[in-house]
Design an enzyme around this catalytic site. Structure first.
Site, PDB file in Angstrom:
ATOM      1  N   HIS A  65       0.819  -1.217   0.000  1.00  0.00           N
ATOM      2  CA  HIS A  65       0.000   0.000   0.000  1.00  0.00           C
ATOM      3  C   HIS A  65       0.848   1.260   0.000  1.00  0.00           C
ATOM      4  O   HIS A  65       2.062   1.217   0.183  1.00  0.00           O
ATOM      5  CB  HIS A  65      -0.975  -0.006   1.184  1.00  0.00           C
ATOM      6  N   CYS A  72       3.009  -5.231   6.523  1.00  0.00           N
ATOM      7  CA  CYS A  72       2.657  -4.764   5.178  1.00  0.00           C
ATOM      8  C   CYS A  72       3.890  -4.180   4.497  1.00  0.00           C
ATOM      9  O   CYS A  72       4.927  -3.976   5.125  1.00  0.00           O
ATOM     10  CB  CYS A  72       1.564  -3.695   5.249  1.00  0.00           C
TER      11      CYS A  72
END
Length: 191
Positions: free
Chosen positions: A151, A167
């Site tokens: 992301h 992440c």
């Protein structure tokens, strides 16, 4: 950045996020309100590089130790993006797939994250103040959501170190570019 400063920066970002979420929840984020300026998209840290692999074009290969994400573009070629990776205790390896992609995603911190950081909201609405940034690629293994994402970020200085909960974070500029190039179903190899 020393680990104590990095830890403080992560917690400050969480506190700022919780404050912005309260503004939204209380209806104070209306037009003309005193929200902070829109976050910067950040620079592109992408480079075309020579890259030897047996993987097919369209495959993402993440080298955690380099803090680099490679998108294989052809034989012996890739695009290299600088990323942030999981901090100590939150790193992982393996092969997953891009299950879905979302522009300006909402964010729902997993219950484990909220247990560690109770100040986090249950949900942050989609938009420019969301901590997932401009785009998110959702990763799955054997058809199940891993809860890990590739992301963007609204803090361009938040790229290039060990600081996530597993992440992989790029600048918003780079995640928009990657989003356009990667297909749902693409293979992702994390090493």
């Amino acid at each position: 950045m020393p680990s104590a400063r990095r830890f403080a920066a992560v917690h400050l970002a969480g506190a700022c996020l919780a404050g912005l979420t309260l503004l939204w929840a209380c209806g104070l984020a209306q037009a003309g309100s005193s929200l902070p300026p829109l976050p910067a998209m950040g620079p592109s840290l992408r480079k075309a590089v020579a890259f030897q692999t047996g993987e097919q074009p369209g495959t993402i290969i993440i080298h955690k130790n380099e803090k680099a994400l490679y998108l294989v573009t052809g034989q012996g070629q890739a695009l290299r993006y600088q990323i942030s990776v999981g901090r100590d205790g939150f790193g992982w390896t393996g092969t997953v797939k891009v299950a879905s992609k979302t522009e300006w995603p909402e964010w729902r911190p997993p219950k484990e994250m909220r247990a560690r950081q109770p100040e986090l909201p249950a949900m942050v609405p989609a938009g420019p103040y969301n901590p997932l940034g401009a785009r998110a690629l959702y990763l799955s293994r054997d058809g199940r959501d891993t809860l890990y994402r590739i992301h963007g970020t609204n803090d361009p200085k938040g790229v290039g170190f060990d600081g996530t909960s597993g992440c992989f974070r790029l600048t918003n500029t780079d995640v928009i570019d990657l989003f356009k190039r990667v297909a749902v179903g693409a293979k992702v190899v994390v090493e």
